[in-house]
Design a protein around this motif. Structure first.
Motif, PDB file in Angstrom:
ATOM      1  N   THR A 171      -6.084  15.963  -4.574  1.00 38.36           N
ATOM      2  CA  THR A 171      -5.819  15.755  -6.042  1.00 38.36           C
ATOM      3  C   THR A 171      -6.490  14.349  -6.544  1.00 38.36           C
ATOM      4  O   THR A 171      -7.287  14.250  -7.448  1.00 38.36           O
ATOM      5  N   LYS A 172      -5.834  13.162  -5.687  1.00 39.70           N
ATOM      6  CA  LYS A 172      -6.303  11.739  -6.027  1.00 39.70           C
ATOM      7  C   LYS A 172      -7.694  11.686  -5.685  1.00 39.70           C
ATOM      8  O   LYS A 172      -8.360  11.060  -6.511  1.00 39.70           O
ATOM      9  N   ALA A 173      -8.183  12.323  -4.541  1.00 37.90           N
ATOM     10  CA  ALA A 173      -9.545  11.899  -4.542  1.00 37.90           C
ATOM     11  C   ALA A 173     -10.533  12.737  -5.441  1.00 37.90           C
ATOM     12  O   ALA A 173     -11.528  12.032  -5.596  1.00 37.90           O
ATOM     13  N   GLU A 174     -10.291  13.815  -5.720  1.00 42.14           N
ATOM     14  CA  GLU A 174     -10.939  14.382  -6.876  1.00 42.14           C
ATOM     15  C   GLU A 174     -10.932  13.514  -8.166  1.00 42.14           C
ATOM     16  O   GLU A 174     -11.981  13.562  -8.736  1.00 42.14           O
ATOM     17  N   GLN A 175      -9.736  13.029  -8.573  1.00 45.53           N
ATOM     18  CA  GLN A 175      -9.610  12.301  -9.900  1.00 45.53           C
ATOM     19  C   GLN A 175     -10.534  11.008  -9.627  1.00 45.53           C
ATOM     20  O   GLN A 175     -11.156  10.538 -10.491  1.00 45.53           O
ATOM     21  N   ALA A 176     -10.495  10.395  -8.385  1.00 47.72           N
ATOM     22  CA  ALA A 176     -11.206   8.938  -8.269  1.00 47.72           C
ATOM     23  C   ALA A 176     -12.708   9.293  -8.262  1.00 47.72           C
ATOM     24  O   ALA A 176     -13.441   8.660  -8.858  1.00 47.72           O
ATOM     25  N   LEU A 177     -13.286  10.541  -7.796  1.00 47.85           N
ATOM     26  CA  LEU A 177     -14.536  11.012  -7.983  1.00 47.85           C
ATOM     27  C   LEU A 177     -15.265  11.058  -9.448  1.00 47.85           C
ATOM     28  O   LEU A 177     -16.223  10.734  -9.650  1.00 47.85           O
ATOM     29  N   ILE A 178     -14.209  11.661  -9.998  1.00 46.41           N
ATOM     30  CA  ILE A 178     -14.379  12.116 -11.538  1.00 46.41           C
ATOM     31  C   ILE A 178     -14.646  10.765 -12.299  1.00 46.41           C
ATOM     32  O   ILE A 178     -15.670  10.384 -12.933  1.00 46.41           O
ATOM     33  N   GLU A 179     -13.616   9.638 -11.902  1.00 46.08           N
ATOM     34  CA  GLU A 179     -13.582   8.509 -12.435  1.00 46.08           C
ATOM     35  C   GLU A 179     -14.926   7.781 -12.308  1.00 46.08           C
ATOM     36  O   GLU A 179     -15.592   7.121 -12.994  1.00 46.08           O
ATOM     37  N   GLN A 180     -15.535   7.768 -10.846  1.00 45.14           N
ATOM     38  CA  GLN A 180     -16.457   6.926 -10.375  1.00 45.14           C
ATOM     39  C   GLN A 180     -17.807   7.697 -11.133  1.00 45.14           C
ATOM     40  O   GLN A 180     -18.550   7.077 -11.604  1.00 45.14           O
ATOM     41  N   ARG A 181     -17.838   8.903 -11.183  1.00 46.41           N
ATOM     42  CA  ARG A 181     -19.174   9.511 -11.985  1.00 46.41           C
ATOM     43  C   ARG A 181     -19.116   9.080 -13.359  1.00 46.41           C
ATOM     44  O   ARG A 181     -20.216   8.779 -13.962  1.00 46.41           O
ATOM     45  N   ALA A 182     -17.953   8.985 -13.906  1.00 44.72           N
ATOM     46  CA  ALA A 182     -17.976   8.628 -15.421  1.00 44.72           C
ATOM     47  C   ALA A 182     -18.523   7.195 -15.593  1.00 44.72           C
ATOM     48  O   ALA A 182     -18.995   7.024 -16.591  1.00 44.72           O
ATOM     49  N   GLN A 183     -17.930   6.458 -14.636  1.00 43.56           N
ATOM     50  CA  GLN A 183     -18.409   5.230 -14.765  1.00 43.56           C
ATOM     51  C   GLN A 183     -19.903   4.712 -14.300  1.00 43.56           C
ATOM     52  O   GLN A 183     -20.440   3.814 -15.319  1.00 43.56           O
ATOM     53  N   ALA A 184     -20.411   5.686 -13.587  1.00 42.80           N
ATOM     54  CA  ALA A 184     -21.753   5.633 -13.361  1.00 42.80           C
ATOM     55  C   ALA A 184     -22.607   6.063 -14.562  1.00 42.80           C
ATOM     56  O   ALA A 184     -23.445   5.339 -14.834  1.00 42.80           O
ATOM     57  N   ALA A 185     -22.077   7.034 -15.209  1.00 46.27           N
ATOM     58  CA  ALA A 185     -22.669   7.492 -16.165  1.00 46.27           C
ATOM     59  C   ALA A 185     -22.472   6.742 -17.377  1.00 46.27           C
ATOM     60  O   ALA A 185     -23.531   6.324 -18.292  1.00 46.27           O
ATOM     61  N   THR A 186     -21.596   5.914 -17.548  1.00 43.40           N
ATOM     62  CA  THR A 186     -21.603   4.778 -18.593  1.00 43.40           C
ATOM     63  C   THR A 186     -22.255   3.773 -18.327  1.00 43.40           C
ATOM     64  O   THR A 186     -22.995   3.188 -19.112  1.00 43.40           O
ATOM     65  N   ALA A 187     -22.413   3.247 -17.070  1.00 41.19           N
ATOM     66  CA  ALA A 187     -23.370   2.217 -16.745  1.00 41.19           C
ATOM     67  C   ALA A 187     -24.976   2.617 -17.116  1.00 41.19           C
ATOM     68  O   ALA A 187     -25.497   1.674 -17.417  1.00 41.19           O
ATOM     69  N   GLU A 188     -25.259   3.927 -16.695  1.00 43.07           N
ATOM     70  CA  GLU A 188     -26.652   4.257 -17.086  1.00 43.07           C
ATOM     71  C   GLU A 188     -26.922   4.314 -18.468  1.00 43.07           C
ATOM     72  O   GLU A 188     -27.855   3.778 -18.839  1.00 43.07           O
ATOM     73  N   GLU A 189     -25.972   4.715 -19.114  1.00 33.22           N
ATOM     74  CA  GLU A 189     -26.217   4.675 -20.716  1.00 33.22           C
ATOM     75  C   GLU A 189     -26.260   2.978 -21.136  1.00 33.22           C
ATOM     76  O   GLU A 189     -27.076   2.929 -22.234  1.00 33.22           O
ATOM     77  N   ALA A 190     -25.552   2.169 -20.614  1.00 34.35           N
ATOM     78  CA  ALA A 190     -25.366   0.775 -21.142  1.00 34.35           C
ATOM     79  C   ALA A 190     -26.990   0.341 -20.835  1.00 34.35           C
ATOM     80  O   ALA A 190     -27.522  -0.602 -21.584  1.00 34.35           O
ATOM     81  N   ASP A 191     -27.417   0.643 -19.634  1.00 34.41           N
ATOM     82  CA  ASP A 191     -28.744   0.251 -19.190  1.00 34.41           C
ATOM     83  C   ASP A 191     -30.034   0.647 -19.777  1.00 34.41           C
ATOM     84  O   ASP A 191     -31.132   0.188 -20.006  1.00 34.41           O
ATOM     85  N   ALA A 192     -29.711   1.988 -20.700  1.00 37.13           N
ATOM     86  CA  ALA A 192     -30.686   2.691 -21.212  1.00 37.13           C
ATOM     87  C   ALA A 192     -31.223   2.077 -22.590  1.00 37.13           C
ATOM     88  O   ALA A 192     -30.497   1.374 -23.229  1.00 37.13           O
TER      89      ALA A 192
END
Length: 266
Positions: free
Chosen positions: A245-266
């Motif tokens: 459960t913790k690993a899945e939550q961490a993965l979701i957070e990593q993907r969200a951070q990556a998506a946010t970073a991509e939007e900021a760069d766009a």
């Protein structure tokens, strides 16, 4: 530009043979001529194909396996013993938590875990190994496969399991345990909880790891935390579920951070 071969040379697939290395017959001749020794069956190139076939068969058999936990322990443990009953209980509880149970498919602890899972209505899997002494697959399997090569079988355990539960056992059990710990330590595998069950059996090893390896600096300060020691099947299953459960939550957070970073760069 093409190069010509001398009469003493021959191309054999991608290889070039010259002089005394040139065989007296061609590959096709040796394939079609059934009269002669069968030594080629035991040659390394043929073994490569056999190894490849085991990987293909294993991947094909287990590709659609649901999330699973591998349970390891001695083949010498007898039915009715405390360790055997612990194996039965952990097998049942892993199914109740939503996991298939994978073992080495043999007797003892392996049989116990398969039995517990199977009797509870879960998916019970056995990955056996060809041995010089007789060790048949146990009778509590829904899926079973016997391997020739230890390293192929060990790949299947790691690839198609999301956690290991390790009960008292011998050299084979220790081999699987330390390979899993090494793979987690070196981050070759992630989201992979490892539980040791049987504190009386495992505590001397646990003390040696902390008192000798850690004290000598041959492992890192966080390495003893790569596995969890308990006698309680409920605690073991909870540790595995919480870890995933913790690993899945961490993965979701990593993907969200990556998506946010991509939007900021766009």
């Amino acid at each position: 530009m093409t190069s010509e071969l001398s009469p003493q040379s021959r191309r054999q697939g991608p290889a070039m043979l010259r002089g005394k290395a040139v065989p007296p017959t061609t590959t096709d001749q040796r394939l079609l001529d059934s009269r002669g020794p069968s030594d080629w069956l035991h040659a390394d190139p043929w073994r490569v194909l056999r190894i490849q076939a085991e990987f293909v068969e294993g991947f094909g058999l287990l590709a659609e396996l649901p999330k699973a936990v591998s349970v390891f322990g001695s083949a010498r443990i007898k039915p009715g013993s405390d360790e055997y009953e612990l194996g039965v209980e952990i097998g049942a509880k892993l199914h109740q938590a939503g996991y298939a149970v994978v073992t080495g498919g043999g007797p003892g602890i392996m049989e116990a875990a398969n039995k517990g899972c199977n009797d509870a209505g879960g998916l019970s899997v056995g990955l056996g190994i060809e041995l010089p002494f007789e060790q048949s697959m146990n009778a509590h399997l829904d899926i079973g496969m016997e391997f020739r090569y230890f390293f192929v079988r060990k790949t299947m355990f790691v690839k198609y399991s999301q956690a290991f539960v390790v009960l008292p056992g011998g050299f084979g059990t220790l081999d699987e345990l330390f390979e899993a710990i090494t793979l987690v330590q070196t981050k070759k595998i992630t989201r992979f909880p490892i539980v040791l069950m049987g504190t009386e059996f495992w505590k001397p090893l646990f003390d040696w790891i902390n008192g000798t390896l850690l004290a000598k600096g041959t492992i890192g300060p966080d390495d003893p935390d790569l596995f969890h020691l308990t006698d309680d099947p409920d605690e073991a299953v909870r540790y595995i579920v919480d870890g995933h459960t913790k690993a899945e939550q961490a993965l979701i957070e990593q993907r969200a951070q990556a998506a946010t970073a991509e939007e900021a760069d766009a």
